[in-house]
Design an enzyme around this catalytic site. Structure first.
Site, mmCIF file in Angstrom:
data_model
loop_
_atom_site.group_PDB
_atom_site.id
_atom_site.type_symbol
_atom_site.label_atom_id
_atom_site.label_comp_id
_atom_site.label_asym_id
_atom_site.label_seq_id
_atom_site.Cartn_x
_atom_site.Cartn_y
_atom_site.Cartn_z
ATOM 1 C CG ASN A 10 -7.239 -2.006 9.524
ATOM 2 O OD1 ASN A 10 -7.879 -2.681 8.717
ATOM 3 N ND2 ASN A 10 -7.750 -0.932 10.121
ATOM 4 C CD1 TRP A 11 -3.235 -5.033 4.835
ATOM 5 C CD2 TRP A 11 -4.052 -6.891 3.891
ATOM 6 N NE1 TRP A 11 -2.179 -5.885 4.616
ATOM 7 C CE2 TRP A 11 -2.647 -7.035 4.035
ATOM 8 C CE3 TRP A 11 -4.782 -7.943 3.315
ATOM 9 C CZ2 TRP A 11 -1.970 -8.184 3.622
ATOM 10 C CZ3 TRP A 11 -4.104 -9.079 2.912
ATOM 11 C CH2 TRP A 11 -2.711 -9.196 3.062
ATOM 12 C CE LYS A 12 -6.990 1.899 7.970
ATOM 13 N NZ LYS A 12 -6.827 3.311 8.251
ATOM 14 C CG HIS A 96 -10.449 1.575 12.640
ATOM 15 N ND1 HIS A 96 -10.605 2.701 11.867
ATOM 16 C CD2 HIS A 96 -9.133 1.259 12.600
ATOM 17 C CE1 HIS A 96 -9.412 3.035 11.371
ATOM 18 N NE2 HIS A 96 -8.508 2.179 11.801
ATOM 19 C CD GLU A 98 -10.354 4.158 8.507
ATOM 20 O OE1 GLU A 98 -10.514 2.982 8.159
ATOM 21 O OE2 GLU A 98 -9.237 4.728 8.494
ATOM 22 C CD GLU A 168 -5.582 2.519 14.840
ATOM 23 O OE1 GLU A 168 -4.662 2.082 14.147
ATOM 24 O OE2 GLU A 168 -6.778 2.468 14.488
ATOM 25 N N GLY A 174 -3.702 7.809 8.498
ATOM 26 C CA GLY A 174 -3.661 8.057 7.056
ATOM 27 C C GLY A 174 -3.218 9.465 6.689
ATOM 28 C CB SER A 214 1.042 8.153 10.025
ATOM 29 O OG SER A 214 -0.072 8.681 9.342
ATOM 30 N N GLY A 235 -1.815 0.650 9.038
ATOM 31 C CA GLY A 235 -2.741 0.696 7.907
ATOM 32 C C GLY A 235 -1.974 0.740 6.598
HETATM 33 P P1 13P Z 1 -2.438 4.315 8.751
HETATM 34 O O1 13P Z 1 -1.276 3.474 9.200
HETATM 35 O O2 13P Z 1 -2.671 4.286 7.280
HETATM 36 O O3 13P Z 1 -2.350 5.708 9.314
HETATM 37 O O4 13P Z 1 -3.751 3.657 9.396
HETATM 38 C C1 13P Z 1 -3.767 3.356 10.733
HETATM 39 C C2 13P Z 1 -4.988 2.572 11.030
HETATM 40 O O5 13P Z 1 -6.090 3.063 10.897
HETATM 41 C C3 13P Z 1 -4.813 1.182 11.455
HETATM 42 O O6 13P Z 1 -5.994 0.667 11.964
#
Ligand code: 13P
Length: 251
Positions: A10-12, A96, A98, A168, A174, A214, A235
Site C-alpha cells: 500500500n503506497w498511500k 483502512h 487512515e 492492521e 507506521g 510495520s 506500507g
Molecule cells: P506500515 O507498513 O507503514 O506500518 O503501514 C501499514 C499499512 O497501513 C498498510 O496498509
C-alpha cells in the site's frame, strides 16, 4: 486447506508515475518467475493506468486505495468503481484505518463501499484493527469483531471468495511497533472464527487474512509462519523495492 499467500504493497500518498515505473522495473529484474504468491500493489489513482502494462508483465496485480459507494454522480473529488476498473485496478482497499480516522469513514459507509466494489467485480481487501486504547482496555477482539461483521453485512457467501481481510492494528501502522506473531495469530484465528459463525466453515477456511502494521524484512518470516496469517499488507517497507523483495523472500 492451503491458501495462496498474498503480498500487498500500500503506497498511500507516495510514488509518482516515474517512481512507480522505476520500482516495477527493478522488481521485475529481481523477481523469480513461477512463485506461488499473489503480489498486489496499491498505487495512487493517477499512477494506476500509466503503469498497468508494466505491472502485468511483472506479474503484479493493481488495486486502488479507495472507491466511492455510488455508481456515479455529483461527488466532487471522488472516484467510481468503473473508473478504477478502466484504469487497470482489479482490487480495492476498503476501511483502512487512515480512511476511518482521518476521513471519518464509518462501518456503514465501509459496508456500502465493499458492496459497490463486489457488485462491480472488484476484489476487496477489508481492513480492520483496534487502537492502542482499545487493546489496553481489552476490547480489541470485540472492536475487530464489529468491524468484520458490519463491513461484511449483507455480503453474500458467493461474493466472499473475492474478499480478503487485513488485520492492521492501528498502533502498529507506521510506528515501527509490530504485533507479536502470537498476538497476531490469536486475532487472525478469531477473525476466521467470526467468518465461520457468520458465513460458514467453508468460506472461513478459504478466506485469506493478511497482517499489516510495520511489517519489514526482519519480522516478516515469523509473522508469515503463523497458520492463520496468509500474507501481508505492507506500507512503508513497500516503498523501497529492495525491502519489498526481502519481505517477499520471507514468505
Ligand atoms: P506500515 O507498513 O507503514 O506500518 O503501514 C501499514 C499499512 O497501513 C498498510 O496498509
Amino acid at each position: 486447506m492451503s491458501r495462496k499467500q498474498i503480498l500487498a504493497g500500500n503506497w498511500k500518498m507516495n510514488q509518482t508515475i516515474t517512481e512507480a515505473r522505476n520500482w516495477i522495473r527493478i522488481y521485475q529484474a529481481g523477481q523469480k518467475k513461477g512463485f506461488r504468491t499473489d503480489v498486489l500493489l496499491f498505487p495512487s489513482f493517477t499512477t494506476l493506468y500509466p503503469v498497468s502494462k508494466e505491472a502485468m508483465k511483472a506479474g503484479i496485480t493493481l488495486g486502488a486505495q479507495n472507491i466511492h459507494e455510488a455508481e456515479h454522480g455529483a461527488f466532487t473529488g471522488e472516484i467510481s468503481a468503473k473508473m478504477l476498473i478502466e484504469a487497470g485496478a482489479k482490487w480495492v482497499l476498503v476501511g483502512h484505518s487512515e480512511r476511518r480516522t482521518l476521513f471519518g469513514e464509518t462501518d456503514d459507509r465501509i459496508n456500502l463501499k465493499v458492496r459497490r466494489a463486489l457488485f462491480s467485480e472488484l476484489r476487496v481487501i477489508l481492513c480492520v484493527g483496534e487502537t492502542l486504547e482499545e487493546r489496553n482496555a481489552g476490547t480489541h477482539q470485540e472492536v475487530v469483531r464489529q468491524q468484520v461483521i458490519n463491513g461484511l453485512q449483507d455480503v453474500h457467501k458467493s461474493d466472499l471468495a473475492h474478499v480478503v481481510i487485513a488485520y492492521e492494528p492501528v498502533w502498529a501502522i507506521g510506528t515501527g511497533k509490530t504485533a507479536t506473531p502470537e498476538d497476531a495469530q490469536e486475532m487472525h484465528a478469531a477473525i476466521r472464527q467470526i467468518i465461520n459463525s457468520e458465513k460458514g466453515g467453508e468460506i472461513a477456511e478459504q478466506m485469506r487474512i493478511l497482517y499489516g502494521g510495520s511489517v519489514n524484512k526482519e519480522n516478516a518470516a515469523a509473522l508469515f509462519a503463523c497458520p492463520d496469517i496468509d500474507g501481508g499488507l505492507v506500507g512503508g517497507a513497500s516503498l523501497k523495492v529492495e525491502s519489498f523483495l526481502s519481505i517477499f523472500r520471507a514468505l
